[in-house]
Design an enzyme around this catalytic site. Structure first.
Site, PDB file in Angstrom:
ATOM      1  N   HIS A   1       0.399   1.684  -8.302  1.00  0.00           N
ATOM      2  CA  HIS A   1      -0.747   2.257  -7.892  1.00  0.00           C
ATOM      3  C   HIS A   1      -2.319   2.491  -8.458  1.00  0.00           C
ATOM      4  O   HIS A   1      -2.422   3.693  -9.318  1.00  0.00           O
ATOM      5  CB  HIS A   1       0.277   4.255  -8.385  1.00  0.00           C
ATOM      6  CG  HIS A   1       0.946   4.942  -7.927  1.00  0.00           C
ATOM      7  ND1 HIS A   1       1.530   4.612  -5.838  1.00  0.00           N
ATOM      8  CD2 HIS A   1       2.995   5.034  -7.943  1.00  0.00           C
ATOM      9  CE1 HIS A   1       2.762   4.568  -5.865  1.00  0.00           C
ATOM     10  NE2 HIS A   1       3.273   4.728  -6.538  1.00  0.00           N
TER      11      HIS A   1
ATOM     12  N   LEU B   1       0.739  -1.047   0.199  1.00  0.00           N
ATOM     13  CA  LEU B   1       0.198   0.543  -0.013  1.00  0.00           C
ATOM     14  C   LEU B   1       1.126   1.288  -0.240  1.00  0.00           C
ATOM     15  O   LEU B   1       1.789   1.392   0.366  1.00  0.00           O
ATOM     16  CB  LEU B   1      -0.589  -0.099   1.015  1.00  0.00           C
ATOM     17  CG  LEU B   1      -1.524  -1.054   1.394  1.00  0.00           C
ATOM     18  CD1 LEU B   1      -2.496  -0.848   2.436  1.00  0.00           C
ATOM     19  CD2 LEU B   1      -2.952  -1.200   0.083  1.00  0.00           C
ATOM     20  N   ASP B   2       0.106   2.349  -0.469  1.00  0.00           N
ATOM     21  CA  ASP B   2       1.642   3.260  -0.660  1.00  0.00           C
ATOM     22  C   ASP B   2       1.438   3.957   0.655  1.00  0.00           C
ATOM     23  O   ASP B   2       0.927   3.539   1.631  1.00  0.00           O
ATOM     24  CB  ASP B   2       0.474   4.391  -1.266  1.00  0.00           C
ATOM     25  CG  ASP B   2       0.350   4.334  -3.302  1.00  0.00           C
ATOM     26  OD1 ASP B   2       1.375   3.728  -3.307  1.00  0.00           O
ATOM     27  OD2 ASP B   2      -0.487   4.186  -4.224  1.00  0.00           O
ATOM     28  N   LYS B   3       2.783   4.264   0.879  1.00  0.00           N
ATOM     29  CA  LYS B   3       2.714   4.993   2.124  1.00  0.00           C
ATOM     30  C   LYS B   3       1.413   5.942   2.522  1.00  0.00           C
ATOM     31  O   LYS B   3       1.224   6.317   3.959  1.00  0.00           O
ATOM     32  CB  LYS B   3       4.095   6.232   2.220  1.00  0.00           C
ATOM     33  CG  LYS B   3       4.630   6.500   3.108  1.00  0.00           C
ATOM     34  CD  LYS B   3       6.514   6.677   3.271  1.00  0.00           C
ATOM     35  CE  LYS B   3       6.739   7.896   4.252  1.00  0.00           C
ATOM     36  NZ  LYS B   3       7.654   8.403   4.207  1.00  0.00           N
TER      37      LYS B   3
ATOM     38  N   LYS C   1      -5.203   5.477  -7.996  1.00  0.00           N
ATOM     39  CA  LYS C   1      -4.713   6.686  -8.407  1.00  0.00           C
ATOM     40  C   LYS C   1      -4.655   6.828  -9.460  1.00  0.00           C
ATOM     41  O   LYS C   1      -4.745   8.626 -10.066  1.00  0.00           O
ATOM     42  CB  LYS C   1      -3.176   6.928  -7.706  1.00  0.00           C
ATOM     43  CG  LYS C   1      -3.364   6.863  -5.845  1.00  0.00           C
ATOM     44  CD  LYS C   1      -2.378   6.988  -5.043  1.00  0.00           C
ATOM     45  CE  LYS C   1      -2.100   7.677  -3.779  1.00  0.00           C
ATOM     46  NZ  LYS C   1      -0.962   7.886  -2.899  1.00  0.00           N
TER      47      LYS C   1
END
Ligand code: URA
Length: 241
Positions: A183, A101-103, A186
């Site tokens: 990503h 998962l992204d930061k 997004k």
């Protein structure tokens, strides 16, 4: 398995520390003190104790984490905390996250040492479901909904697989994806001229985020949750979990 290896795997210490514990008579096998590091034990049926405490051997362990913002989905990182470091009190050195998962993404992340399960769950062929709560910069248009549900181009050869969208509010949707590209959420929103304000994963492979977990908290999976993930991964299930 050799007794000294078992004790190391249980994170009691290094090989030499473990040998010292054995010499000091701190270890019993089925109630009998033993000092032999090379004694062969059956880790699934013999009862090994250290200072009177039974050591519960589990080859594979499974945790769900409610990932907070600011933490990196990795085992190590030079600058930021990692999801693995959030579980350091478990004393297992072999844990890794099932994907990334992204930061700045929060929510459900599976951490385990079961490489085969993770490999299968992340395989692009398997189309394991992931459900995200997304807060958007702008409301979605009707044409955006149908584009998401058909598949859109995000700069790769293949368009995205059809996604499921549930509108929760003006700027809030639930998005179900059957793939996991880099990503992806997004990039899908960007392709529609929109943007993601917050992203939270609430489900992965049928596993639901336990809403009692605050961000940064984690718990072990229940046997039925493990079984469900194994089924999602196409692995044999049953009493072995
Ligand atoms: N899609 C994203 O863009 N980011 C994530 O962290 C997960 C899915």
């Amino acid at each position: 398995m050799r007794l000294d290896r078992f004790l190391c795997e249980m994170n009691l210490g290094s090989r030499s520390q473990v040998k010292n514990f054995l010499k000091q008579g701190l270890v019993t096998v089925n109630g009998i003190p033993t000092a032999e590091p090379d004694m062969k034990i059956d880790e699934n049926s013999d009862q090994v104790s250290f200072q009177g405490r039974v050591l519960d051997y589990r080859k594979y362990v499974y945790y769900m984490l409610n990932k907070p913002v600011g933490v990196v989905s990795a085992v190590t990182d030079n600058t930021a905390d990692t999801v693995v470091s959030l579980l350091k009190e478990e004393g297992r050195k072999d844990l890794f996250p099932a994907g990334r998962l992204d930061k700045d993404t929060t929510g459900l992340l599976l951490l385990t040492n079961d490489g085969e399960l993770v490999h299968r769950l992340l395989s692009p062929r398997r189309h394991v479901d992931k459900i995200y709560q997304v807060t958007l910069e702008h409301p979605l248009k009707a044409s955006d909904l149908s584009a998401l549900e058909t598949g859109i181009r995000i700069g790769e050869e293949r368009p995205t697989l059809p996604a499921k969208v549930t509108v929760l509010g003006e700027n809030r949707i639930l998005l179900t994806l059957h793939e996991g590209r880099f990503h992806q959420v997004k990039r899908m929103m960007l392709a529609l001229g929109n943007g993601v304000r917050t992203l939270r994963r609430i489900s992965f492979g049928g596993l639901q985020l336990d809403e009692r977990l605050k961000e940064g908290e984690y718990r072990e999976l229940t046997p039925s949750e493990i079984q469900m993930l194994k089924e999602a991964a196409g692995l044999q299930t049953g009493a072995d979990v």
